[in-house]
Write a protein that holds these residues in place. Structure first.
Motif, mmCIF file in Angstrom:
data_model
loop_
_atom_site.group_PDB
_atom_site.id
_atom_site.type_symbol
_atom_site.label_atom_id
_atom_site.label_comp_id
_atom_site.label_asym_id
_atom_site.label_seq_id
_atom_site.Cartn_x
_atom_site.Cartn_y
_atom_site.Cartn_z
ATOM 1 N N ALA A 1 0.639 33.036 36.766
ATOM 2 C CA ALA A 1 0.960 33.145 35.574
ATOM 3 C C ALA A 1 0.663 34.202 34.806
ATOM 4 O O ALA A 1 -0.559 34.484 34.696
ATOM 5 C CB ALA A 1 0.598 31.739 34.938
ATOM 6 N N GLU A 2 1.437 34.549 33.554
ATOM 7 C CA GLU A 2 1.228 35.699 32.963
ATOM 8 C C GLU A 2 1.152 34.854 31.418
ATOM 9 O O GLU A 2 2.193 34.450 31.014
ATOM 10 C CB GLU A 2 2.121 36.901 33.082
ATOM 11 N N ILE A 3 -0.143 35.516 30.649
ATOM 12 C CA ILE A 3 -0.066 34.702 29.502
ATOM 13 C C ILE A 3 -0.356 35.823 28.491
ATOM 14 O O ILE A 3 -1.048 36.691 28.428
ATOM 15 C CB ILE A 3 -1.427 33.975 29.541
ATOM 16 N N CYS B 1 -3.237 38.114 29.568
ATOM 17 C CA CYS B 1 -4.035 37.773 31.066
ATOM 18 C C CYS B 1 -3.271 37.251 31.976
ATOM 19 O O CYS B 1 -2.030 36.727 31.610
ATOM 20 C CB CYS B 1 -5.405 36.720 30.804
ATOM 21 N N SER B 2 -3.745 37.286 33.199
ATOM 22 C CA SER B 2 -3.145 36.604 34.398
ATOM 23 C C SER B 2 -3.922 35.277 34.918
ATOM 24 O O SER B 2 -5.270 35.406 34.693
ATOM 25 C CB SER B 2 -2.767 37.529 35.383
ATOM 26 N N SER B 3 -3.282 34.383 35.466
ATOM 27 C CA SER B 3 -4.001 33.172 35.667
ATOM 28 C C SER B 3 -3.434 32.882 37.310
ATOM 29 O O SER B 3 -2.153 32.726 37.384
ATOM 30 C CB SER B 3 -3.990 32.175 34.985
ATOM 31 N N LEU C 1 -5.192 21.912 40.067
ATOM 32 C CA LEU C 1 -5.899 23.123 40.079
ATOM 33 C C LEU C 1 -5.008 24.181 39.427
ATOM 34 O O LEU C 1 -5.539 24.984 38.823
ATOM 35 C CB LEU C 1 -5.911 23.488 41.587
ATOM 36 N N ALA C 2 -3.811 23.976 39.549
ATOM 37 C CA ALA C 2 -2.822 24.927 39.204
ATOM 38 C C ALA C 2 -2.692 24.914 37.674
ATOM 39 O O ALA C 2 -2.812 25.750 36.877
ATOM 40 C CB ALA C 2 -1.482 24.425 39.890
ATOM 41 N N LYS C 3 -2.568 23.456 37.022
ATOM 42 C CA LYS C 3 -2.731 23.607 35.635
ATOM 43 C C LYS C 3 -4.052 23.962 34.925
ATOM 44 O O LYS C 3 -4.058 24.484 33.846
ATOM 45 C CB LYS C 3 -2.355 22.064 35.010
ATOM 46 N N SER C 4 -5.030 23.626 35.509
ATOM 47 C CA SER C 4 -6.491 24.040 35.204
ATOM 48 C C SER C 4 -6.517 25.543 35.025
ATOM 49 O O SER C 4 -7.020 26.094 33.970
ATOM 50 C CB SER C 4 -7.470 23.498 36.149
ATOM 51 N N ALA C 5 -5.849 26.346 36.047
ATOM 52 C CA ALA C 5 -5.919 27.750 35.928
ATOM 53 C C ALA C 5 -5.140 28.217 34.772
ATOM 54 O O ALA C 5 -5.606 29.165 34.034
ATOM 55 C CB ALA C 5 -5.275 28.365 37.152
ATOM 56 N N LEU C 6 -3.999 27.672 34.552
ATOM 57 C CA LEU C 6 -3.033 27.927 33.588
ATOM 58 C C LEU C 6 -3.723 27.647 32.054
ATOM 59 O O LEU C 6 -3.886 28.631 31.172
ATOM 60 C CB LEU C 6 -1.822 27.506 33.642
ATOM 61 N N TYR C 7 -4.118 26.529 31.953
ATOM 62 C CA TYR C 7 -4.908 26.215 30.687
ATOM 63 C C TYR C 7 -6.155 26.993 30.490
ATOM 64 O O TYR C 7 -6.373 27.432 29.150
ATOM 65 C CB TYR C 7 -5.313 24.537 30.679
ATOM 66 N N ALA C 8 -6.866 27.238 31.365
ATOM 67 C CA ALA C 8 -8.161 28.087 31.274
ATOM 68 C C ALA C 8 -7.856 29.497 30.678
ATOM 69 O O ALA C 8 -8.602 30.153 30.073
ATOM 70 C CB ALA C 8 -8.830 28.293 32.603
ATOM 71 N N GLY C 9 -6.714 30.150 31.238
ATOM 72 C CA GLY C 9 -6.341 31.301 31.037
ATOM 73 C C GLY C 9 -5.779 31.289 29.307
ATOM 74 O O GLY C 9 -6.337 32.251 28.629
ATOM 75 N N ALA C 10 -5.079 30.423 28.820
ATOM 76 C CA ALA C 10 -4.775 30.272 27.760
ATOM 77 C C ALA C 10 -5.966 30.005 26.611
ATOM 78 O O ALA C 10 -6.004 30.981 25.601
ATOM 79 C CB ALA C 10 -3.491 29.178 27.356
ATOM 80 N N ARG C 11 -6.850 29.211 27.011
ATOM 81 C CA ARG C 11 -8.203 28.958 26.166
ATOM 82 C C ARG C 11 -8.831 30.085 26.279
ATOM 83 O O ARG C 11 -9.418 30.418 25.030
ATOM 84 C CB ARG C 11 -8.895 27.746 26.898
ATOM 85 N N LEU C 12 -8.931 30.978 27.377
ATOM 86 C CA LEU C 12 -9.797 32.296 27.354
ATOM 87 C C LEU C 12 -9.489 33.156 26.218
ATOM 88 O O LEU C 12 -9.978 33.906 25.315
ATOM 89 C CB LEU C 12 -9.804 33.003 28.431
ATOM 90 N N GLY D 1 0.660 49.784 25.301
ATOM 91 C CA GLY D 1 -0.713 50.582 24.946
ATOM 92 C C GLY D 1 -1.586 49.778 24.077
ATOM 93 O O GLY D 1 -2.741 49.960 24.022
ATOM 94 N N ASN D 2 -1.016 49.088 23.247
ATOM 95 C CA ASN D 2 -1.866 48.097 22.158
ATOM 96 C C ASN D 2 -2.031 46.843 22.620
ATOM 97 O O ASN D 2 -2.781 46.275 22.032
ATOM 98 C CB ASN D 2 -0.877 47.906 20.796
ATOM 99 N N ILE D 3 -1.659 46.257 23.761
ATOM 100 C CA ILE D 3 -2.172 45.132 24.222
ATOM 101 C C ILE D 3 -3.537 45.067 24.740
ATOM 102 O O ILE D 3 -3.641 45.837 25.782
ATOM 103 C CB ILE D 3 -0.921 44.352 25.190
ATOM 104 N N HIS D 4 -4.271 44.094 24.433
ATOM 105 C CA HIS D 4 -5.658 43.944 24.831
ATOM 106 C C HIS D 4 -5.711 43.003 25.965
ATOM 107 O O HIS D 4 -5.212 42.147 25.987
ATOM 108 C CB HIS D 4 -6.572 43.558 23.875
ATOM 109 N N LYS D 5 -5.905 43.582 27.340
ATOM 110 C CA LYS D 5 -6.245 42.740 28.451
ATOM 111 C C LYS D 5 -7.317 42.036 28.620
ATOM 112 O O LYS D 5 -8.328 42.856 28.601
ATOM 113 C CB LYS D 5 -5.843 43.779 29.802
#
Length: 678
Positions: free
Chosen positions: A390-392, A403-405, A536-547, A618-622
């Motif tokens: 997932a890319e967020i 970020c990616s998750s 496991l899948a949804k936790s990775a997705l949510y954790a990326g968004a929360r980060l 170039g302006n997106i912060h990873k």
């Protein structure tokens, strides 16, 4: 001699079989979707498979070259008479001799996957990089000696104000015949792409050519490849198509493919070859169906994640599998299509690849950003492109983060006990009555629900074959809402939840959605293992968004956009019940369809969009999830359904989740002492 482990892709189904078992027999016993018309006599060739060789670390097996019996006379006879692609075997003839990973290609599947990357309507300002120019070229003159190409350039400059242009040998070879046949009037396709120093003459036709000019917007995903054939004059999408990414047999997720390269020298070359072949096949099929001359397809835009980016370009992806996840280049690329073996289009066609944002956030995420433009939003928008990785994106006019998750393939029905890819007969939607606990469902290919009159007749051809990604998400969420699953994800027993559809399986329980085993059909269940895979899948997705929300300093977002083919088929309510996405008003949770494909179309049809997205990227912060300690904290908390800590006030306004707990010695209402683990 112990039985051999047989793993089928893309279904992920596996089992152990005695040595000498035909591949077709193993497939049938596991319920793998492998076609056969002749009953295994080697006549119909419908049961073609592609066995893998080498180390498959994700599956924990190493496949030796002799894992299947040797090529036999029946297969040779079929290849001689009708042709058989290199590496293919007939499932009825090849017998199992050792642990093996076997891919079932799309054409061998009875219920072929529906690649649901439909085109999304979008107004695009047309300013394509490749255009047609009709010019009248001066005839050669003994008194002013000059080449035909030089006089063509002079005509382009005088009549259109463009040039000078460069030209490849194919165009130079065609130039003189075209000029003389057209009585010195020719039509030239000129590519003036962003980032290219000089325009390029892609092709030339005698006289006034009006046969059409086309380009391809290609979304090269880890699971599927989707392509949109676009008219470069109007922007209209003439046709769309999709296929499974043939690399799946090397690993369903990206890191599995990187591991395959690490463990098998030359594995990257093999994966590059098959993905290019697959793309050529897809393009040729689309053009043939629309009656489009391949010569008229003069440009392509490709978007993909970083690992696919490297494998498509023929670059070893190993560095992307280890910190600091370095790309060879993150910049946009302008190439000749022939450099990457795209032979199904014009020999001089040009290829543009959008820039990558970072090591695990690729050109597909850049295309989503181009499509959804979070940097222009007044409110804070979370854009989630749901897939095996997932890319967020999170941002507004002030700032955009990415970020990616690593969600894995569970959301697409893989690694699920009754799971399958989206195909006719797969359960895609389900509702469970909270009182009776009885399910009703809908399958792909039929608009009726299972409790409606005519459902049996309407699904007779496809059958009810399994459950796909959107179906498993709804099933788990419905089980939570019906009190069959508690907040920890534990499935209750029949006595605890009050339904005989909950049946014991080992030390846990399963929920039976559909059981046709009495008539030789499938028994479709949701198991405890399925629940854990989704958690496991949804936790990775949510954790990326929360980060990203932590980095932005916010506890809520204004809008959520679900992008991607899969995202388009997710129910926002069910996604929120699972805790896949942060809490938001359901009216503010929308689908963007195949946003990456839309971004590719925008870049294909508008040069300025290419320049714009290169600046935006170039302006997106990873934010790198792999090295953020808070990611693990968020991941653990997100295991609960919907969440162990974060409140979901908007969700609670429309859904009351039962307060049940099945990890007790009581009746599931939450009392009693916890059982001590053995």
């Amino acid at each position: 001699m112990s039985d051999a482990l047989v793993i089928f892709t893309p279904s992920g189904k596996r089992g152990r079989f005695a040595h000498g078992t035909p591949v077709l027999t193993a497939a049938r016993q596991l319920g793998v979707d492998l076609d056969s018309v002749c009953g295994g006599r080697g006549i119909c060739s419908k049961c073609q498979v592609s066995p893998g060789v080498g180390a498959f670390t994700k599956h924990g097996v190493t496949v030796s070259p002799d894992a299947l019996t040797e090529w036999n006379s029946v297969e040779q006879r079929y290849k001689d008479k009708r042709g058989l692609l290199d590496g293919r075997r007939l499932g009825c003839q090849a017998r199992i001799q050792g642990d093996v990973v076997i891919d079932v290609p799309a054409e061998s599947q009875v219920h072929r996957q529906v690649v649901r990357k439909d085109v999304t309507a979008r107004d695009i300002v047309m300013d394509p990089a490749t255009r047609l120019f009709f010019v009248q070229v001066a005839e050669p003159d003994m008194h002013e000696p000059s080449g035909d190409f030089e006089r063509l350039n002079a005509a382009l400059a005088d009549q259109w104000g463009i040039g000078p242009v460069d030209a490849g040998l194919d165009v130079l070879r065609a130039l003189q015949p075209a000029l003389r046949k057209g009585k010195w009037g020719v039509t030239v396709a000129v590519h003036q792409g962003h980032g290219i120093a000089r325009p390029v003459a892609v092709d030339i036709w005698p006289g006034l050519y009006d046969g059409g000019l086309f380009g391809l917007a290609i979304d090269l995903g880890s699971t599927t490849i989707a392509a949109h054939l676009c008219d470069l004059r109007t922007g209209a999408v003439r046709a769309s198509g999709g296929i499974m990414n043939p690399q799946i047999r090397f690993g369903e997720d990206l890191m599995s493919r990187v591991s395959y390269v690490m463990m098998n020298p030359g594995g990257d070359i093999e994966m590059t070859r098959v993905v290019r072949e697959g793309m050529n096949t897809l393009i040729a099929d689309i053009a043939r169906a629309e009656g489009i001359d391949p010569r008229a397809m003069v440009e392509a835009v490709v978007v993909c994640n970083p690992v696919m980016h490297h494998l498509f370009l023929g670059i070893d992806p190993v560095e992307l599998g280890q910190a600091p996840f370095a790309l060879v280049t993150s910049g946009a690329m302008n190439l000749r299509a022939s450099e990457v073996d795209l032979v199904a289009i014009n020999a001089q066609a040009r290829l543009y690849m959008l820039p990558c944002i970072a090591g695990h956030v690729g050109a597909d995420a850049a295309a989503v950003a181009l499509s959804e433009a979070p940097e222009l939003s007044d409110d804070l928008v979370l854009v989630v492109d749901v897939g095996t990785n997932a890319e967020i994106l999170l941002g507004n006019k002030t700032r955009v983060l990415a970020c990616s998750s690593p969600t894995g393939p569970a959301f697409e029905g893989a690694q699920i006990s009754s799971g399958q890819r989206a195909a006719p007969g797969a359960i895609e939607a389900i509702r469970i009555d909270p009182v009776t606990k009885e399910p009703r469902f809908r399958v792909i290919g039929c608009d009726l629900w299972s409790d409606e009159d005519g459902f049996g007749a309407a699904t007779k051809a496809s059958g009810i074959t399994g459950i796909c990604g959107s179906g498993i998400i709804e099933a788990v969420a419905e089980m939570r809402m019906a009190g069959l699953v508690d907040a920890s994800g534990l499935i209750g027993s029949a006595s605890q939840a009050g339904t005989e559809r909950l049946q014991p399986e080992g030390r846990t329980h399963v929920y039976v959605i559909h059981d046709a085993s009495d008539t030789g059909g499938p028994r479709i269940t949701v198991t405890q293992g399925d629940i854990r895979a989704i958690q496991l899948a949804k936790s990775a997705l949510y954790a990326g968004a929360r980060l990203l929300m932590d980095e932005m300093g916010v506890d809520k977002v204004d809008r959520v956009v679900l992008a991607g083919a899969f995202g388009a088929h997710i129910s926002p309510k069910h996604a929120m019940v699972l805790g896949m996405i942060p809490d938001a008003h359901l009216d503010q949770v929308t689908s963007a369809g195949n946003a990456a494909g839309t971004g590719a179309r925008i870049a294909l049809c508008n040069i300025a969009a290419r320049a714009g997205i290169e600046v935006t990227v170039g302006n997106i912060h990873k934010v790198e999830t792999a090295i953020e300690p808070r990611f693990q904290e968020h991941f653990v908390a997100a295991n609960a359904l919907p969440h162990a800590v974060d409140p979901f006030p908007e969700l609670s306004r429309i859904v009351t989740l039962p307060n049940v707990s099945f990890n007790t010695g009581g009746d599931g209402t939450g009392g009693g002492r916890r059982r001590r683990r053995a």
